[in-house]
Write an enzyme that holds these catalytic residues in place. Structure first.
Site, PDB file in Angstrom:
ATOM      1  NE  ARG A  91      -3.960  -1.333  10.341  1.00 37.52           N
ATOM      2  CZ  ARG A  91      -2.898  -0.770   9.771  1.00 37.52           C
ATOM      3  NH1 ARG A  91      -2.931   0.478   9.386  1.00 37.52           N
ATOM      4  NH2 ARG A  91      -1.806  -1.468   9.591  1.00 37.52           N
ATOM      5  NE  ARG A 150       6.748  -0.730  10.291  1.00 37.70           N
ATOM      6  CZ  ARG A 150       5.680  -0.631   9.515  1.00 37.70           C
ATOM      7  NH1 ARG A 150       5.789  -0.131   8.312  1.00 37.70           N
ATOM      8  NH2 ARG A 150       4.508  -1.014   9.946  1.00 37.70           N
ATOM      9  NE  ARG A 188       2.101  -4.672  11.335  1.00 43.29           N
ATOM     10  CZ  ARG A 188       3.092  -4.414  10.478  1.00 43.29           C
ATOM     11  NH1 ARG A 188       4.289  -4.953  10.646  1.00 43.29           N
ATOM     12  NH2 ARG A 188       2.886  -3.627   9.453  1.00 43.29           N
ATOM     13  CE  LYS A 190      -2.231  -1.034   3.857  1.00 38.29           C
ATOM     14  NZ  LYS A 190      -1.649  -2.329   4.249  1.00 38.29           N
ATOM     15  NE  ARG A 245       7.904  -3.212   6.258  1.00 38.22           N
ATOM     16  CZ  ARG A 245       6.617  -2.876   6.163  1.00 38.22           C
ATOM     17  NH1 ARG A 245       6.179  -2.199   5.119  1.00 38.22           N
ATOM     18  NH2 ARG A 245       5.760  -3.207   7.110  1.00 38.22           N
TER      19      ARG A 245
END
Ligand code: AMP
Length: 197
Positions: free
Chosen positions: A88, A133, A144, A13, A127
């Site tokens: 969300r 992160r 998540r 996204k 990532r």
């Protein structure tokens, strides 16, 4: 033009939103980026959400609704907004309808980026190695994905009932995904012009 970029974490996204902004002058509104900026800036909001985000859970609807409201106010001349990672939950989608309605606007298009779980896990592992992160660590990422299934996936039927959803294969190369989104945007612009007649 108000576009919701929809999909699980890791669907691409953010990548697509940035391309659309560069090419079309839209403004990207990413609640995840706003929250990470609050944490990096050491604000009181940042302190409140830091632990929740690191665990992979969602922050409260009230916090993100307020961030979006403020960000829309800060960009009165935007040619369109791309909502990335928002809404969300169903209450967030209802809040977005109200926030846009107050401004004489509506959600025009919901683009669902479809990526299977195996590819998501591989992308996020990569990532995590690259950016570190905290909520990309395997444990938080599992949370998540569960939150996505439980709280966010029900938004798809919500928007489908309004005829606003276009599905795009998010496993295709980045350029092809962008082309799929552009085609859906062209179609939406055409339909809006016809409806305005
Ligand atoms: P993202 O960058 O969109 O993947 O968001 C990273 C994290 O920020 C999420 O896992 C949540 O903890 C929080 N977050 C971002 N957007 C929202 C939202 N719309 N509602 C609740 N929590 C959010």
């Amino acid at each position: 033009m108000n576009l919701v970029l929809f999909g699980p974490p890791g669907a691409g996204k953010g990548t697509q939103a940035k391309k659309l902004c560069a090419e079309r002058g839209f403004v990207q509104l990413s609640t995840g980026e706003m929250l990470r900026a609050a944490i990096a800036g050491g604000s009181e909001l940042g302190e409140r959400v830091h632990g929740i985000m690191a665990s992979g859970a969602l922050v409260s609807d009230g916090i993100v609704n307020e961030l979006i409201d403020g960000a829309m106010d800060s960009n009165p001349r935007a040619s369109g907004f791309i909502f990335d990672g928002f809404p969300r939950t169903i209450p967030q989608a209802e809040a977005l309808d109200a926030l846009l309605g107050n401004r004489g606007q509506a959600v025009d298009l919901v683009l669902s980026l479809e990526v299977d779980n195996e590819a998501l896990l591989a992308r996020i592992a990569e990532r995590f190695a690259r950016e570190g992160r905290p909520d990309d660590n395997p444990e938080a990422f599992r949370v998540r994905l569960v939150k996505y299934q439980e709280q966010t996936a029900p938004l798809l039927p919500f928007y489908e009932a309004q005829g606003k959803v276009v599905r795009v294969n998010g496993m295709a190369p980045v350029e092809m995904v962008t082309e799929g989104i552009s085609a859906a945007l062209r179609q939406t612009v055409k339909m809006r012009a016809q409806n305005a007649k």
